[in-house]
Scaffold this motif. Structure first.
Motif, mmCIF file in Angstrom:
data_model
loop_
_atom_site.group_PDB
_atom_site.id
_atom_site.type_symbol
_atom_site.label_atom_id
_atom_site.label_comp_id
_atom_site.label_asym_id
_atom_site.label_seq_id
_atom_site.Cartn_x
_atom_site.Cartn_y
_atom_site.Cartn_z
ATOM 1 N N ARG A 52 0.805 -1.215 0.000
ATOM 2 C CA ARG A 52 0.000 0.000 0.000
ATOM 3 C C ARG A 52 0.845 1.276 0.000
ATOM 4 N N VAL A 53 2.179 1.151 0.150
ATOM 5 C CA VAL A 53 3.009 2.337 0.392
ATOM 6 C C VAL A 53 4.024 2.546 -0.728
ATOM 7 N N HIS A 54 3.977 3.731 -1.343
ATOM 8 C CA HIS A 54 4.988 4.121 -2.323
ATOM 9 C C HIS A 54 6.276 4.557 -1.620
ATOM 10 N N ARG A 55 6.170 5.645 -0.848
ATOM 11 C CA ARG A 55 7.311 6.211 -0.133
ATOM 12 C C ARG A 55 6.883 6.555 1.283
ATOM 13 N N LEU A 56 7.853 6.513 2.190
ATOM 14 C CA LEU A 56 7.589 6.722 3.606
ATOM 15 C C LEU A 56 8.483 7.842 4.131
ATOM 16 N N ALA A 57 7.884 8.807 4.830
ATOM 17 C CA ALA A 57 8.645 9.867 5.494
ATOM 18 C C ALA A 57 8.226 9.898 6.959
ATOM 19 N N VAL A 58 9.201 9.775 7.852
ATOM 20 C CA VAL A 58 8.917 9.744 9.292
ATOM 21 C C VAL A 58 9.674 10.878 9.967
ATOM 22 N N LEU A 59 8.972 11.598 10.827
ATOM 23 C CA LEU A 59 9.538 12.766 11.500
ATOM 24 C C LEU A 59 9.664 12.478 12.990
ATOM 25 N N SER A 60 10.835 12.677 13.506
ATOM 26 C CA SER A 60 11.145 12.588 14.935
ATOM 27 C C SER A 60 11.319 11.166 15.435
ATOM 28 N N VAL A 61 10.393 10.246 15.121
ATOM 29 C CA VAL A 61 10.452 8.898 15.682
ATOM 30 C C VAL A 61 11.018 7.906 14.678
ATOM 31 N N GLY A 62 11.947 7.085 15.157
ATOM 32 C CA GLY A 62 12.517 6.050 14.318
ATOM 33 C C GLY A 62 11.669 4.792 14.317
ATOM 34 N N HIS A 63 12.165 3.783 13.633
ATOM 35 C CA HIS A 63 11.487 2.481 13.594
ATOM 36 C C HIS A 63 11.259 1.995 15.029
ATOM 37 N N PRO A 64 10.106 1.405 15.331
ATOM 38 C CA PRO A 64 9.824 0.984 16.707
ATOM 39 C C PRO A 64 10.907 0.115 17.325
ATOM 40 N N THR A 65 11.484 -0.799 16.563
ATOM 41 C CA THR A 65 12.518 -1.658 17.124
ATOM 42 C C THR A 65 13.793 -0.872 17.394
ATOM 43 N N ALA A 66 14.135 0.080 16.543
ATOM 44 C CA ALA A 66 15.291 0.939 16.797
ATOM 45 C C ALA A 66 15.061 1.773 18.048
ATOM 46 N N MET A 84 16.640 7.254 15.507
ATOM 47 C CA MET A 84 16.378 7.547 14.100
ATOM 48 C C MET A 84 17.517 7.028 13.222
ATOM 49 N N ARG A 85 18.744 7.310 13.612
ATOM 50 C CA ARG A 85 19.902 6.892 12.811
ATOM 51 C C ARG A 85 19.926 5.380 12.601
ATOM 52 N N ASP A 86 19.661 4.610 13.652
ATOM 53 C CA ASP A 86 19.740 3.156 13.570
ATOM 54 C C ASP A 86 18.539 2.522 12.881
ATOM 55 N N SER A 87 17.571 3.334 12.509
ATOM 56 C CA SER A 87 16.414 2.804 11.784
ATOM 57 C C SER A 87 16.791 2.276 10.410
ATOM 58 N N ARG A 88 17.944 2.674 9.913
ATOM 59 C CA ARG A 88 18.386 2.189 8.609
ATOM 60 C C ARG A 88 18.469 0.656 8.574
ATOM 61 N N GLN A 89 18.671 0.021 9.753
ATOM 62 C CA GLN A 89 18.729 -1.440 9.820
ATOM 63 C C GLN A 89 17.387 -2.083 9.477
#
Length: 276
Positions: free
Chosen positions: A120-134, A236-241
């Motif tokens: 359902r998602v083309h592109r994702l932009a997240v502000l302030s909060v990283g991936h929940p696991t990160a 946020m930085r570690d969300s790249r994983q």
């Protein structure tokens, strides 16, 4: 442009949303998700910018927030259910794929939509909060920055203290950090609205902290601000994983409420990113 305020029914709840181009299937759609203690109205500046660039902007009020119904049960506010509400809105509007932008709890809903509903998602932009696991693995610095969450989980005592004029009153807590604390306090003074907003924390922190969430496969932009008192850079930085696609991460000046503090800059940055 006149933004339409409409509603639909899901989970036996009437959920409201803003739509900048109702029925226009030719425009690429952008889903804009707010966090606590805001509503879909926080995206007004970005809606203006993105609509002018040819996008259809849809900004829902999360359950219990804005003009949406307050749900009767604590579990109704779990972030996975909230993500499902937003996907149900896309189904209601007949939109198959969408760009998703989220801030604060809306950011976590955005991560979950991209992870649980990747088609359902083309592109994702997240502000302030990283991936929940990160976020969950960000260490002691993040736990200390999030001291207020323990306070928010304390049931009726929290509502009593936030409603006071003391140092932990909502007006005092937001003064100097939120760009429009008076509007927030006035909106939260409606009976039940403060508890509804806090229930998102009470129903969802276990999901965020103790359940590993899926990796996302959409190109993703993360934006974190240096002066954010609630979130550290690592989450946020570690969300790249947890992004199995193009990953961009930017650090800017300012505090937590990026859409309100940097309205024009953010609108232009989203326009570039969403246009690929």
């Amino acid at each position: 442009m006149t933004v339409s305020l409409a509603s639909f029914t899901h989970r036996e709840l009437t959920l409201s949303y803003r739509d900048s181009a109702p029925g226009d299937d030719q425009r690429p759609a952008v889903l804009l998700l707010h966090g606590f203690p805001d509503s879909g109205a926080m995206w007004t500046a970005q809606i203006n910018t993105l609509h002018a660039d040819g996008f259809r902007c849809i900004a829902p009020d999360t359950v219990g927030c804005g003009d949406s119904d307050m749900a009767p049960k604590l579990g109704d506010y779990n972030i996975v259910a909230i993500a499902g509400d937003h996907v149900a809105l896309l189904d209601h509007l007949g939109i198959e794929r969408v760009h998703v932008v989220g801030h604060d709890w809306g950011g976590w809903a955005a991560w979950l939509i991209a992870g649980l509903y990747p088609s359902r998602v083309h592109r994702l932009a997240v502000l302030s909060v990283g991936h929940p696991t990160a976020y969950a693995r960000a260490g002691i610095a993040q736990k200390l920055a999030a001291w207020y969450i323990g306070f928010f989980l304390m049931g009726g005592l929290t509502e009593y203290v936030l409603g006071s004029r003391g140092p932990l009153g909502l007006a005092r807590m937001l003064s100097g950090s939120h760009p429009d604390p008076d509007e927030v306090v006035a909106r939260m003074s409606t009976p039940g609205r403060l508890t509804a907003g806090l229930r998102i924390y009470r129903a969802s922190m276990g999901t965020i902290l103790f359940r590993r969430q899926p990796t996302v496969t959409a190109p993703t932009l993360g934006i974190w601000s240096k002066g954010d008192p609630y979130l550290v850079a690592a989450q946020m930085r570690d969300s790249r994983q947890y992004v199995d696609a193009e990953w961009q991460c930017e650090t800017i000046d300012g505090g937590h409420w990026i859409p309100l503090e940097h309205p024009n800059w953010l609108g232009a940055r989203l326009r570039r990113f969403l246009n690929g």
